[in-house]
Design a protein around this motif. Sequence first.
Motif, PDB file in Angstrom:
ATOM      1  N   UNK A  18       0.564  -1.222   0.056  1.00  0.00           N
ATOM      2  CA  UNK A  18      -0.004  -0.012   0.107  1.00  0.00           C
ATOM      3  C   UNK A  18       0.864   1.229   0.012  1.00  0.00           C
ATOM      4  N   UNK A  19       2.025   1.114   0.646  1.00  0.00           N
ATOM      5  CA  UNK A  19       2.956   2.296   0.719  1.00  0.00           C
ATOM      6  C   UNK A  19       3.283   2.716  -0.620  1.00  0.00           C
ATOM      7  N   UNK A  20       3.166   2.019  -1.794  1.00  0.00           N
ATOM      8  CA  UNK A  20       3.894   2.234  -2.933  1.00  0.00           C
ATOM      9  C   UNK A  20       3.404   3.465  -3.407  1.00  0.00           C
ATOM     10  N   UNK A  21       4.381   4.149  -3.871  1.00  0.00           N
ATOM     11  CA  UNK A  21       4.340   5.448  -4.677  1.00  0.00           C
ATOM     12  C   UNK A  21       4.432   5.296  -6.133  1.00  0.00           C
ATOM     13  N   UNK A  22       3.667   6.094  -6.892  1.00  0.00           N
ATOM     14  CA  UNK A  22       3.900   6.109  -8.272  1.00  0.00           C
ATOM     15  C   UNK A  22       5.049   6.873  -8.345  1.00  0.00           C
ATOM     16  N   UNK A  23       5.756   6.975  -9.923  1.00  0.00           N
ATOM     17  CA  UNK A  23       6.670   7.722 -10.157  1.00  0.00           C
ATOM     18  C   UNK A  23       8.210   6.903  -9.898  1.00  0.00           C
ATOM     19  N   UNK A  24       8.205   5.627  -9.914  1.00  0.00           N
ATOM     20  CA  UNK A  24       9.345   4.807  -9.847  1.00  0.00           C
ATOM     21  C   UNK A  24      10.135   5.095 -11.128  1.00  0.00           C
ATOM     22  N   UNK A  25       9.827   5.290 -12.193  1.00  0.00           N
ATOM     23  CA  UNK A  25      10.296   5.524 -13.375  1.00  0.00           C
ATOM     24  C   UNK A  25      11.290   6.946 -12.998  1.00  0.00           C
ATOM     25  N   UNK A 113      -0.418  -7.231  -3.220  1.00  0.00           N
ATOM     26  CA  UNK A 113      -0.709  -6.063  -3.856  1.00  0.00           C
ATOM     27  C   UNK A 113       0.413  -5.727  -5.043  1.00  0.00           C
ATOM     28  N   UNK A 114       1.055  -6.997  -5.563  1.00  0.00           N
ATOM     29  CA  UNK A 114       1.992  -6.710  -6.764  1.00  0.00           C
ATOM     30  C   UNK A 114       1.418  -6.963  -7.964  1.00  0.00           C
ATOM     31  N   UNK A 115       2.231  -6.379  -8.791  1.00  0.00           N
ATOM     32  CA  UNK A 115       1.956  -6.700 -10.362  1.00  0.00           C
ATOM     33  C   UNK A 115       3.062  -7.230 -10.895  1.00  0.00           C
ATOM     34  N   UNK A 116       2.574  -8.547 -11.386  1.00  0.00           N
ATOM     35  CA  UNK A 116       3.524  -9.497 -12.086  1.00  0.00           C
ATOM     36  C   UNK A 116       3.604  -9.154 -13.476  1.00  0.00           C
ATOM     37  N   UNK A 117       4.956  -8.829 -14.184  1.00  0.00           N
ATOM     38  CA  UNK A 117       4.669  -8.141 -15.359  1.00  0.00           C
ATOM     39  C   UNK A 117       4.660  -9.327 -16.539  1.00  0.00           C
ATOM     40  N   UNK A 118       4.779 -10.508 -16.215  1.00  0.00           N
ATOM     41  CA  UNK A 118       4.932 -11.575 -16.954  1.00  0.00           C
ATOM     42  C   UNK A 118       5.743 -12.658 -16.560  1.00  0.00           C
ATOM     43  N   UNK A 119       6.086 -13.589 -17.316  1.00  0.00           N
ATOM     44  CA  UNK A 119       6.680 -14.573 -16.776  1.00  0.00           C
ATOM     45  C   UNK A 119       8.012 -15.063 -17.695  1.00  0.00           C
ATOM     46  N   UNK A 120       9.186 -15.082 -16.988  1.00  0.00           N
ATOM     47  CA  UNK A 120      10.484 -15.286 -17.569  1.00  0.00           C
ATOM     48  C   UNK A 120      10.885 -16.885 -17.647  1.00  0.00           C
ATOM     49  N   UNK A 121      10.136 -17.540 -16.650  1.00  0.00           N
ATOM     50  CA  UNK A 121      10.554 -19.071 -16.482  1.00  0.00           C
ATOM     51  C   UNK A 121       9.267 -19.700 -16.081  1.00  0.00           C
ATOM     52  N   UNK A 229       5.605  -3.006  -7.800  1.00  0.00           N
ATOM     53  CA  UNK A 229       4.234  -2.933  -6.722  1.00  0.00           C
ATOM     54  C   UNK A 229       3.105  -2.263  -7.525  1.00  0.00           C
ATOM     55  N   UNK A 230       1.939  -2.729  -6.902  1.00  0.00           N
ATOM     56  CA  UNK A 230       0.558  -2.216  -7.249  1.00  0.00           C
ATOM     57  C   UNK A 230       0.700  -0.479  -7.549  1.00  0.00           C
ATOM     58  N   UNK A 231      -0.136   0.025  -8.552  1.00  0.00           N
ATOM     59  CA  UNK A 231       0.029   1.575  -8.322  1.00  0.00           C
ATOM     60  C   UNK A 231       0.954   2.441  -9.026  1.00  0.00           C
ATOM     61  N   UNK A 232       1.634   1.726  -9.813  1.00  0.00           N
ATOM     62  CA  UNK A 232       2.623   2.431 -10.491  1.00  0.00           C
ATOM     63  C   UNK A 232       2.505   1.831 -12.046  1.00  0.00           C
ATOM     64  N   UNK A 233       1.355   1.961 -12.751  1.00  0.00           N
ATOM     65  CA  UNK A 233       1.389   1.309 -14.008  1.00  0.00           C
ATOM     66  C   UNK A 233       2.349   1.819 -14.827  1.00  0.00           C
TER      67      UNK A 233
END
Length: 338
Positions: A18-25, A113-121, A229-233
Amino acid sequence: MKKTVIFGALTAAGLAAGAAAAGTLDDVKARGTLNCGVATGLVGFATPDANGEWQGFDVAVCRAVAAAVLGDATAVEFVPTTGKTRFTALASGEIDMLARNTTWTFSRDVDLKFTFVGVNYYDGQGFMVPKDLGVSSAKELDGATVCIQTGTTTELNLADFFRVNGISYEPVPIETNAEAQQQYLAGACDVYTTDASGLAATRAAFEAPNDHVLLPEIISKEPLGPLVRHGDNEWGDVVRWTLNALISAEELGITSANISEMSAGTNNPEINRILGTEGTLGEMLGLDADWAAKAITAGGNYGEIFEKNIGESTPIGLARGLNAQWTEGGLLYSPPFR
Ligand SMILES: N[C@@H](CCC(=O)N[C@@H](CS)C(=O)NCC(=O)O)C(=O)O
């Protein structure tokens, strides 16, 4: 069979991103380095070499993202995480992404509340035993002591498998793969169970790998992949499409050997869009036009990364299997770059 050690109650519950902030990039760009969570050490996947440089199949994902975002595959701070500490490290913002054999599950997505962006294995859980134990099936393991890493899906699958088969076991809880290896070789447990790729990597590091066998049962689905993290699409998109670029590059025949030539333009519009000579995909991500070219240059395309780190010509010796491209009968299927 030996009966040892006590069961530790183990769950990653209670964490929240939940503490996830946007703006990681923007944070990564401003910092000039990517903080990437990896394993503490698993040969072929993530381990420092003799010069202290991190190498491996998961490490390559971190480097590709750093190259895409910062133009420098070495601009990575590798943060070793255990099965238990990895989710706190991500939720708290200590790391920008996690690239550490982590299974995409419902609860890690929805509850943690994590976003898996894909599968690498694409993996599955297996069992390793000393040949001397004389066991040829996991169903013969009634009463066995089992080394198992805490905070992992492995714990829950193990309980399910023994329950369904009406047999019992004694867990020997372990924090890291290195410890598991040590305990298993010291005879503290009869069996080591983890993802089959991890078993292959662990066995490859043994002095006498042939004294140990992997049992035939694969008892679970373990789609392993990078997560944020969730919340930073926007950040999720960067990591997702970097992974997709590596996968698509293999499908489209973009390799370390030909990428500089192809980066001058080809007669394949999708290759041109990926490499940035056509369209504005980089700009849409907030990156340079040649973001994907830099990511692919970092360690090669998905197939090259696989072969170099864990493939059949390495001591780990993994076949592509489910991790072949969909055009080759596997499950790897990147959405289109358009
Ligand atoms: N797929 C499971 C297990 C992941 C896991 O912990 N794997 C072990 C063995 S393959 C590992 O990465 N060990 C490396 C380390 O201890 O640093 C999960 O996500 O829970």
